[in-house]
Design an enzyme around this catalytic site. Structure first.
Site, PDB file in Angstrom:
ATOM      1  CB  ILE A  68      15.075   9.864  24.098  1.00 57.16           C
ATOM      2  CG1 ILE A  68      15.629   8.337  24.149  1.00 57.16           C
ATOM      3  CG2 ILE A  68      15.684  10.810  23.627  1.00 57.16           C
ATOM      4  CD1 ILE A  68      15.855   8.092  22.561  1.00 57.16           C
ATOM      5  CB  SER A  69      16.956   8.228  29.405  1.00 54.98           C
ATOM      6  OG  SER A  69      15.726   8.155  29.802  1.00 54.98           O
TER       7      SER A  69
END
Ligand code: SAH
Length: 218
Positions: A68-69
């Site tokens: 997940i960024s």
């Protein structure tokens, strides 16, 4: 759409508020983006063991070798994508756990989010179900091909890096539309592509690090 799941503890509310403060300090100026990120509970998108770290400014593992960024990158990309305008109908390539789709849903009329890994998509679906976002549609497909059935898109955001811009994404961008994506392999940078009357223009922006855009589905 500004609804939240019930039962969120005060701790996560406070750490989320701190995350927003940090995004401001890091230079995010678009109040609409900050407001959208303030209402999406990021901790429900990461595995339980990592939930206490959900609001740190760091990328976290999602399984399937994906991440997940970090919040700053999500905020920065959406700020660039908006350019102070409405997102309209948005295509997201690389839905992952669905977090970015949930943020986009606060700002866009419609969000189509495409993911190539079926099990990852199933997780995004279950994460998003809690939030009841009627304007988000998830699709199991190879984002290299865009999503012809729903094209054209006012805005396109890609969460995985490729050596060059997939042709289908250029084709499916509406006139006046904008696309943000990481380009490159070992060295990557964000690229903002705008489709004007005379064709496409590209602006190269800061260096980033994303997982690769992979062909095909699994
Ligand atoms: N936006 C996501 C981050 C996802 S990480 C979030 O908020 O969690 C990048 C995602 O892109 C991964 O889930 C990966 O499986 C997906 N991906 C990579 N290549 C793809 C492709 N060709 N089509 C669709 N999804 C792709």
């Amino acid at each position: 759409m500004k609804r939240e799941i019930s039962g969120i503890g005060m701790t996560s509310q406070r750490t989320r508020a701190r995350m927003i403060e940090r995004l401001r300090e890091q230079g995010i100026r678009d109040e609409r983006v900050l407001a959208a990120m303030a209402v999406v509970p990021r901790h429900i998108f990461v595995e339980e063991a990592l939930a206490s770290r959900a609001y740190e400014d760091t990328a976290l593992p999602l399984g399937f070798q994906q991440t997940i960024s970090q919040p700053f990158i999500v905020a920065r990309m959406i700020e660039l994508l908006r350019g102070g305008r409405e997102l309209g109908k948005t295509l997201e390539i690389g839905a992952g756990c669905g977090y970015q789709a949930a943020v986009l849903a606060q700002l866009a009329k419609e969000v189509y989010a495409v993911e190539r890994i079926a099990q990852m998509l199933a997780r995004a679906r279950s994460n998003l179900r809690h939030l009841r976002l009627p304007n988000v549609r998830l699709k199991h497909a190879d984002g290299n091909l865009g999503l012809a059935e729903a094209a054209p898109f006012d805005t396109i955001i890609v969460a995985a890096a490729s050596a060059r811009v997939p042709q289908a994404l250029l084709d499916q961008l509406a006139a006046g539309g904008r696309m943000i994506l990481p380009l490159g392999t070992a060295e990557q940078s964000l690229s903002l592509i705008e489709r004007g009357q005379q064709g496409f223009s590209e602006t190269r922006l800061e260096a980033v690090r994303f997982v690769p855009l992979v062909a095909g589905v699994e």
